[in-house]
Design a protein around this motif. Sequence first.
Motif, PDB file in Angstrom:
ATOM      1  N   THR A 186     -36.195 -74.709 -46.633  1.00 26.85           N
ATOM      2  CA  THR A 186     -37.159 -74.609 -45.541  1.00 26.85           C
ATOM      3  C   THR A 186     -37.900 -75.937 -45.413  1.00 26.85           C
ATOM      4  O   THR A 186     -37.830 -76.803 -46.293  1.00 26.85           O
ATOM      5  CB  THR A 186     -38.134 -73.459 -45.787  1.00 26.85           C
ATOM      6  OG1 THR A 186     -38.740 -73.602 -47.080  1.00 26.85           O
ATOM      7  CG2 THR A 186     -37.417 -72.122 -45.738  1.00 26.85           C
ATOM      8  N   ASP A 187     -38.655 -76.070 -44.321  1.00 29.33           N
ATOM      9  CA  ASP A 187     -39.245 -77.374 -44.013  1.00 29.33           C
ATOM     10  C   ASP A 187     -40.336 -77.788 -44.991  1.00 29.33           C
ATOM     11  O   ASP A 187     -40.708 -78.960 -45.037  1.00 29.33           O
ATOM     12  CB  ASP A 187     -39.794 -77.404 -42.584  1.00 29.33           C
ATOM     13  CG  ASP A 187     -40.762 -76.261 -42.300  1.00 29.33           C
ATOM     14  OD1 ASP A 187     -41.148 -75.547 -43.247  1.00 29.33           O
ATOM     15  OD2 ASP A 187     -41.133 -76.091 -41.119  1.00 29.33           O
ATOM     16  N   GLY A 188     -40.851 -76.847 -45.793  1.00 30.92           N
ATOM     17  CA  GLY A 188     -41.861 -77.221 -46.772  1.00 30.92           C
ATOM     18  C   GLY A 188     -41.356 -78.193 -47.819  1.00 30.92           C
ATOM     19  O   GLY A 188     -42.146 -78.881 -48.468  1.00 30.92           O
ATOM     20  N   LEU A 189     -40.020 -78.276 -47.969  1.00 36.23           N
ATOM     21  CA  LEU A 189     -39.449 -79.191 -48.956  1.00 36.23           C
ATOM     22  C   LEU A 189     -39.301 -80.607 -48.409  1.00 36.23           C
ATOM     23  O   LEU A 189     -39.154 -81.555 -49.176  1.00 36.23           O
ATOM     24  CB  LEU A 189     -38.081 -78.675 -49.418  1.00 36.23           C
ATOM     25  CG  LEU A 189     -37.470 -79.326 -50.656  1.00 36.23           C
ATOM     26  CD1 LEU A 189     -38.357 -79.105 -51.879  1.00 36.23           C
ATOM     27  CD2 LEU A 189     -36.073 -78.780 -50.917  1.00 36.23           C
ATOM     28  N   VAL A 190     -39.360 -80.764 -47.090  1.00 36.30           N
ATOM     29  CA  VAL A 190     -39.108 -82.083 -46.505  1.00 36.30           C
ATOM     30  C   VAL A 190     -40.284 -82.641 -45.718  1.00 36.30           C
ATOM     31  O   VAL A 190     -40.363 -83.852 -45.506  1.00 36.30           O
ATOM     32  CB  VAL A 190     -37.861 -82.043 -45.586  1.00 36.30           C
ATOM     33  CG1 VAL A 190     -36.634 -81.683 -46.379  1.00 36.30           C
ATOM     34  CG2 VAL A 190     -38.047 -81.065 -44.440  1.00 36.30           C
ATOM     35  N   GLU A 191     -41.199 -81.777 -45.258  1.00 34.90           N
ATOM     36  CA  GLU A 191     -42.303 -82.261 -44.429  1.00 34.90           C
ATOM     37  C   GLU A 191     -43.488 -82.668 -45.291  1.00 34.90           C
ATOM     38  O   GLU A 191     -43.934 -81.905 -46.139  1.00 34.90           O
ATOM     39  CB  GLU A 191     -42.731 -81.194 -43.427  1.00 34.90           C
ATOM     40  CG  GLU A 191     -41.709 -80.948 -42.326  1.00 34.90           C
ATOM     41  CD  GLU A 191     -42.209 -79.958 -41.293  1.00 34.90           C
ATOM     42  OE1 GLU A 191     -43.164 -79.215 -41.599  1.00 34.90           O
ATOM     43  OE2 GLU A 191     -41.651 -79.921 -40.182  1.00 34.90           O
ATOM     44  N   THR A 192     -43.994 -83.864 -45.054  1.00 38.96           N
ATOM     45  CA  THR A 192     -45.196 -84.353 -45.707  1.00 38.96           C
ATOM     46  C   THR A 192     -46.098 -84.963 -44.655  1.00 38.96           C
ATOM     47  O   THR A 192     -45.610 -85.502 -43.649  1.00 38.96           O
ATOM     48  CB  THR A 192     -44.866 -85.409 -46.782  1.00 38.96           C
ATOM     49  OG1 THR A 192     -44.123 -86.476 -46.161  1.00 38.96           O
ATOM     50  CG2 THR A 192     -44.039 -84.815 -47.906  1.00 38.96           C
ATOM     51  N   PRO A 193     -47.431 -84.895 -44.845  1.00 37.71           N
ATOM     52  CA  PRO A 193     -48.346 -85.476 -43.861  1.00 37.71           C
ATOM     53  C   PRO A 193     -48.059 -86.958 -43.642  1.00 37.71           C
ATOM     54  O   PRO A 193     -47.860 -87.719 -44.580  1.00 37.71           O
ATOM     55  CB  PRO A 193     -49.727 -85.251 -44.500  1.00 37.71           C
ATOM     56  CG  PRO A 193     -49.541 -84.100 -45.430  1.00 37.71           C
ATOM     57  CD  PRO A 193     -48.148 -84.235 -45.951  1.00 37.71           C
ATOM     58  N   GLY A 194     -48.020 -87.352 -42.381  1.00 36.79           N
ATOM     59  CA  GLY A 194     -47.841 -88.752 -42.049  1.00 36.79           C
ATOM     60  C   GLY A 194     -46.404 -89.210 -41.938  1.00 36.79           C
ATOM     61  O   GLY A 194     -46.145 -90.376 -41.658  1.00 36.79           O
ATOM     62  N   THR A 195     -45.423 -88.306 -42.175  1.00 37.41           N
ATOM     63  CA  THR A 195     -44.009 -88.681 -42.053  1.00 37.41           C
ATOM     64  C   THR A 195     -43.318 -87.720 -41.104  1.00 37.41           C
ATOM     65  O   THR A 195     -43.715 -86.552 -40.984  1.00 37.41           O
ATOM     66  CB  THR A 195     -43.293 -88.652 -43.417  1.00 37.41           C
ATOM     67  OG1 THR A 195     -43.330 -87.307 -43.937  1.00 37.41           O
ATOM     68  CG2 THR A 195     -43.964 -89.583 -44.399  1.00 37.41           C
ATOM     69  N   GLY A 238     -37.199 -86.694 -39.893  1.00 31.66           N
ATOM     70  CA  GLY A 238     -36.072 -87.529 -40.283  1.00 31.66           C
ATOM     71  C   GLY A 238     -36.308 -88.249 -41.592  1.00 31.66           C
ATOM     72  O   GLY A 238     -35.423 -88.314 -42.451  1.00 31.66           O
ATOM     73  N   GLU A 239     -37.516 -88.787 -41.771  1.00 32.27           N
ATOM     74  CA  GLU A 239     -37.845 -89.467 -43.028  1.00 32.27           C
ATOM     75  C   GLU A 239     -37.815 -88.478 -44.187  1.00 32.27           C
ATOM     76  O   GLU A 239     -37.351 -88.796 -45.284  1.00 32.27           O
ATOM     77  CB  GLU A 239     -39.213 -90.122 -42.920  1.00 32.27           C
ATOM     78  CG  GLU A 239     -39.274 -91.283 -41.939  1.00 32.27           C
ATOM     79  CD  GLU A 239     -40.670 -91.858 -41.824  1.00 32.27           C
ATOM     80  OE1 GLU A 239     -41.572 -91.389 -42.558  1.00 32.27           O
ATOM     81  OE2 GLU A 239     -40.878 -92.763 -41.004  1.00 32.27           O
ATOM     82  N   GLY A 240     -38.316 -87.273 -43.939  1.00 36.06           N
ATOM     83  CA  GLY A 240     -38.307 -86.262 -44.994  1.00 36.06           C
ATOM     84  C   GLY A 240     -36.901 -85.864 -45.398  1.00 36.06           C
ATOM     85  O   GLY A 240     -36.610 -85.682 -46.585  1.00 36.06           O
ATOM     86  N   MET A 241     -35.992 -85.729 -44.423  1.00 36.92           N
ATOM     87  CA  MET A 241     -34.605 -85.380 -44.735  1.00 36.92           C
ATOM     88  C   MET A 241     -33.919 -86.502 -45.502  1.00 36.92           C
ATOM     89  O   MET A 241     -33.139 -86.252 -46.432  1.00 36.92           O
ATOM     90  CB  MET A 241     -33.844 -85.075 -43.450  1.00 36.92           C
ATOM     91  CG  MET A 241     -34.296 -83.816 -42.733  1.00 36.92           C
ATOM     92  SD  MET A 241     -33.942 -82.303 -43.657  1.00 36.92           S
ATOM     93  CE  MET A 241     -32.190 -82.153 -43.407  1.00 36.92           C
TER      94      MET A 241
END
Length: 699
Positions: free
Chosen positions: A502-511, A514-517
């Motif tokens: 799920t997106d909680g593993l790749v989404e971080t504040p300020g990014t 695509g950067e998270g993936m």
Amino acid sequence: MADRGASAPSLPDDWPAHPDHPILALNRLGTFDWDLDAGLFHLDAQAYEVFDLLPEEYDGRPEGLAVRVPPSEGSRLDAVVSQAIKDGSENYGAYFRIRRRDGTLRWTHTQGYIRRDGTGRPRRVVGVVRDATRELEDSEAYSPRAAQDEALRQQTNVVQVITVALAHARSVQDVIDALKDAHGIPNLGATSLVMGLVEAGRIRLVAEGPVGSFVPGTRITRVEEPYPMGEVVRTLTPRFIESAEDFAESYPILWPHITGLRITSAAYLPLIAQARPIGAMGLLYNDRHGFSDEERAVLVALGSSIAQSLQRAMLYEQEKDLAQGLQQAMLPRTIPSVRGADVAVRYRSASAGGSLGRDIGGDWYDLIPLPGGRVGAVIGDVQGHDTHAAAVMGQLRIVLRAYAAEGHAPATVMARASVFLDELDTDRFATCLYAEADLATGVVQVVRAGHIDPLVRGADGGCRRVPVEGGLPLGLSAEFGSLEYPVSTLELDPGETLLLCTDGLVETPGTDLGEGMRALSEQAAAGPEDVRDLADRLIEIAEERGGDDDVALLLLRRRGQDSTQAVGRLQQHVASGDPEALSLARHMIRAAVRAWGAGDRADDVELIADELITNVLMHTEGSAIVTLRVLGGSERRLRVEVEDSSSALPRRREAGENGVSGRGLLLVEMLTDVWGVEARGGGKAVWCEFRMPKKTDAA
């Protein structure tokens, strides 16, 4: 006062802090909450009075106080705060002057408590501010009475700091830690702290005083037993023990066990919340005798503040346990073992990253055994972070599992799940990805409903994102009448790992996503080979990073040994109306089956492949994709698949005496060992398998 950062617009869930307690108002103390990331500085009503400001005159930022704090005083105060942050201190105190509305200067005192995250980075400062004019004016006329007043004032200040710290306690242990902090109970002069909670007519110790002071048989006691904590719980009245003799006389059973502590006095306070006792606390001293009326009042006020914090913490822990229990009940209790694959699943709640009040979410995973040795892997996320999201998730997971187990094609499973969610009594939607894997061939059909793409980690350790065409999230596609879910096909070779999250593993504040993936791909590539160890490592990284979203993770690795695996593969596209392509396909099939050692089955394979290709070109309007694979394992098999864009299933027809058609399925049944039809997106694939002789036999 400088603005220490305004890069992050988000604010903590409990901002601003409101440590509501009568002792603050009684001493004309204002409170503030300074969010260092957002650069916001909140003042309560009493703080406005201390700074001689009106709410409409202040913009909520530290620099807005410059109208009252002269530049020299602001610089000095900034230096004190900066030094405390740099030194890693937990609090600071300072006197400074403000210029009142009439132009006169007035001394002011502030105490702040620095809150840091798990990495030690300062995030907030909460504290108090008060008028200090009188105490500084009287300092020259110091007297024994003034010394006593100063000691009381110091105790009051300690209580204020403790009260502010307790406002952020989220567990019983947080309360105990705040009290035992170097700036807490020790600054009241107490040697140690004991605390117990009332549970079903008994008192259970949760803080047992100094190391080595445990009294056998007192960890859990009945309220009616002759101990000081039981007495204050029964009477709801504080018990101040003035001397060692008073202690020995009043509690002869307890005293012989604690004489080694050299206690000279003690204060036991009932912890009362909503007119009922929830516990008791004892402060033990070894360097004083007796308590003045003022000191007793301060300690009683402290007990009231602690009781309120304890009640909040206990309720929070109960809600957290309930939420986590519900979350675990909604997720699969066990994951079935899958022949030919290694599987690992993980779930991380949002609270693991430090978010307050968001201990449950709608993320889920599932693994569904399917007929024919296939397996369905599901990852999804229901909108929201509350019990409603978890309840919807549980229903959606069960429904999706039932549709898949009934044998529906992946696109149909997703469409029906969307209709179900739309008809459910909820306004929530969900993103989801469903992957149906045939571990014998490595073919994986993927359907995506607004979810993030899967990743595949290769046997060599490299990791790549697999773009998958998708449809609308579940619930929304049904609402807007767009239930088409394209099916994408990928092949999972032996040793490769399918990664769904799920997106909680790749989404971080300020990014961005695509950067998270890309970061997740790098982390997976650098992680351990074992899927369980890899799952643990990815969750550890997520916890270190923090975040306000929960995480679901599913890893499926196709084994390279002790399982059926492809040892040869050929694929050819045959366009409609292209005789050269058909001729080339026949030539390649003939060469491949002989090179793979089909032996006396070679003619059968060529005939059936040609029949299936011709059937597509004659009875559909599209082209054919023919795939040949040699499957290893306990016995070698050659598998033929012919895929087309038509959803119409093949059917047996009776051929007349002179008919040239209608014998296709009859030939397939007669010459193959096993055959079937699979849905592929908007079309289908007809497949069949031939047992091949062992290489020694073929030779």
